[in-house]
Design an enzyme around this catalytic site. Structure first.
Site, PDB file in Angstrom:
ATOM      1  N   ASP A  40     -17.738  -1.215 -11.915  1.00  0.00           N
ATOM      2  CA  ASP A  40     -16.686  -1.709 -12.800  1.00  0.00           C
ATOM      3  C   ASP A  40     -15.672  -0.601 -13.071  1.00  0.00           C
ATOM      4  OD1 ASP A  40     -15.179  -2.485 -15.123  1.00  0.00           O
ATOM      5  OD2 ASP A  40     -16.730  -3.957 -15.587  1.00  0.00           O
ATOM      6  N   GLY A  41     -14.427  -0.805 -12.656  1.00  0.00           N
ATOM      7  CA  GLY A  41     -13.388   0.190 -12.858  1.00  0.00           C
ATOM      8  C   GLY A  41     -13.086   0.446 -14.316  1.00  0.00           C
ATOM      9  N   ASP A  99      -5.173  -0.905  -8.390  1.00  0.00           N
ATOM     10  CA  ASP A  99      -4.906  -1.821  -7.272  1.00  0.00           C
ATOM     11  C   ASP A  99      -5.763  -3.064  -7.483  1.00  0.00           C
ATOM     12  OD1 ASP A  99      -4.449  -3.099  -4.902  1.00  0.00           O
ATOM     13  OD2 ASP A  99      -5.177  -1.478  -3.611  1.00  0.00           O
ATOM     14  N   SER A 100      -5.361  -3.877  -8.441  1.00  0.00           N
ATOM     15  CA  SER A 100      -6.183  -5.006  -8.879  1.00  0.00           C
ATOM     16  C   SER A 100      -5.668  -6.327  -8.334  1.00  0.00           C
ATOM     17  CB  SER A 100      -6.201  -5.075 -10.409  1.00  0.00           C
ATOM     18  OG  SER A 100      -4.912  -5.397 -10.894  1.00  0.00           O
ATOM     19  N   PRO A 113     -12.618 -10.991 -12.715  1.00  0.00           N
ATOM     20  CA  PRO A 113     -13.043  -9.623 -13.003  1.00  0.00           C
ATOM     21  C   PRO A 113     -11.898  -8.663 -13.293  1.00  0.00           C
ATOM     22  CG  PRO A 113     -13.277 -10.132 -10.656  1.00  0.00           C
ATOM     23  CD  PRO A 113     -12.970 -11.425 -11.351  1.00  0.00           C
ATOM     24  N   GLU A 140      -4.740 -10.407  -9.444  1.00  0.00           N
ATOM     25  CA  GLU A 140      -4.009 -10.935 -10.588  1.00  0.00           C
ATOM     26  C   GLU A 140      -4.949 -11.010 -11.801  1.00  0.00           C
ATOM     27  OE1 GLU A 140      -0.970 -14.041  -9.834  1.00  0.00           O
ATOM     28  OE2 GLU A 140      -1.748 -14.053  -7.798  1.00  0.00           O
ATOM     29  N   GLU A 200     -14.569  -0.108  -6.775  1.00  0.00           N
ATOM     30  CA  GLU A 200     -14.344  -1.516  -6.424  1.00  0.00           C
ATOM     31  C   GLU A 200     -15.531  -2.335  -6.922  1.00  0.00           C
ATOM     32  OE1 GLU A 200     -13.668  -5.107  -5.403  1.00  0.00           O
ATOM     33  OE2 GLU A 200     -12.074  -3.698  -4.825  1.00  0.00           O
ATOM     34  N   HIS A 252       0.816  -1.211   0.000  1.00  0.00           N
ATOM     35  CA  HIS A 252       0.000   0.000   0.000  1.00  0.00           C
ATOM     36  C   HIS A 252       0.853   1.267   0.000  1.00  0.00           C
ATOM     37  CE1 HIS A 252      -3.210  -2.819   1.714  1.00  0.00           C
ATOM     38  NE2 HIS A 252      -3.521  -2.540   0.460  1.00  0.00           N
TER      39      HIS A 252
END
EC number: 2.5.1.16
Length: 275
Positions: free
Chosen positions: A137-138, A155-156, A162, A158, A106, A62
């Site tokens: 949905d980003g 910040d996803s 989604p 792997e 998110e 972070h």
């Protein structure tokens, strides 16, 4: 009898942790979500069997995804976080007084819900008036935005389920349009031991879209291989030309002014992925 969780990072390699108890286990609308209490790393968030964050080592990821770009930009005011439902990234972003608003998109509201419940020191800024949380949905949010953000942080998880669309050249191009004329984006881009092709593609795609493209690393013991990468695309500002006098104490545990520059020093095998 002991209970152990193992994340299979490849078909023939994994890491394992002793589990004291399972706190949550739910198949959400998007993924399998588990929250477990481990003996070594405290509470651990798992999505589709992959470690997302733990109480013990979360600060590394972070701090590094947030502060490297925020100190690179001279005056970040409007920040977008795609993913990051545990809340750790927005916690770090808000340490910068110049930031007027953080928008977080998110896709899975259950991640936020269970993080508030079981990871309170990570999700502690969700009540901050500078934060707007959008459950959605980003990818779609990026496409609908133009010339809006100073910084975008991806910040996803792997690149499965989604999050698969968040590692494509089209998504990076959408990010460039959503950023202001001097904007910066950073995406987590996995590890070089098992996902070398992903990193190579990400940095090459970024180079084709942004004038400045750089890769930097950190060490996270619960992530595959322990070595983690971030890809930065910047329209104007070079992270290696930031004056060290501009970097203030973030009261963190990993990021330092010296590490800001050192994180871009890559071992030779990783340099080869960036050519």
């Amino acid at each position: 009898m002991s209970l152990w969780f193992t994340e299979k990072q490849t078909s023939s390699f994994g890491i394992t942790a002793k589990v004291n108890r399972t706190l949550e286990s739910e198949n959400t609308d998007f993924q399998q979500l588990d929250m477990v209490e481990t003996q070594e790393f405290g509470n651990m968030l798992l999505l589709d069997g992959m470690v997302m964050t733990t109480e013990k080592d979360e600060f590394v990821y972070h701090e590094m995804i947030a502060h490297v770009p925020l100190f690179t930009h001279p005056s970040p005011k409007n920040v977008l976080v795609v993913g990051g439902g545990d809340g750790g990234t927005i916690r770090e972003v808000l340490k910068h007084s110049s930031v007027e608003k953080v928008t977080q998109v998110e896709i899975d509201g259950k991640v936020v819900e269970y993080s508030k419940k079981h990871l309170p020191h990570i999700s502690c800024e969700y009540g901050n008036p500078r934060v707007e949380l959008i459950i959605g949905d980003g990818f779609e949010h990026i496409i609908k935005s133009e010339n809006r953000y100073d910084i975008i942080l991806v910040d996803s998880t792997e690149p499965v389920g989604p999050a698969a669309g968040l590692f494509t050249k089209g998504f990076y191009a959408g990010i460039a349009k959503a950023l202001k004329k001097d904007g910066i984006f950073v995406a987590q881009t996995d590890n070089p031991w098992f996902k070398a092709d992903l990193i190579k593609n990400a940095i090459q795609d970024t180079k084709e879209i942004f004038p400045i493209a750089r890769l930097y690393t950190c060490n996270i013991p619960t992530y595959p291989s322990g070595m983690w990468t971030f890809t930065m695309g910047s329209k104007v500002y070079d992270p290696l030309k930031v004056s060290i006098d501009k970097i203030f104490d973030i009261n963190g545990k990993y990021y330092t002014p010296e590490l800001h520059y050192a994180s871009f020093v890559l071992p030779k095998f990783l340099q080869s992925l960036c050519k």
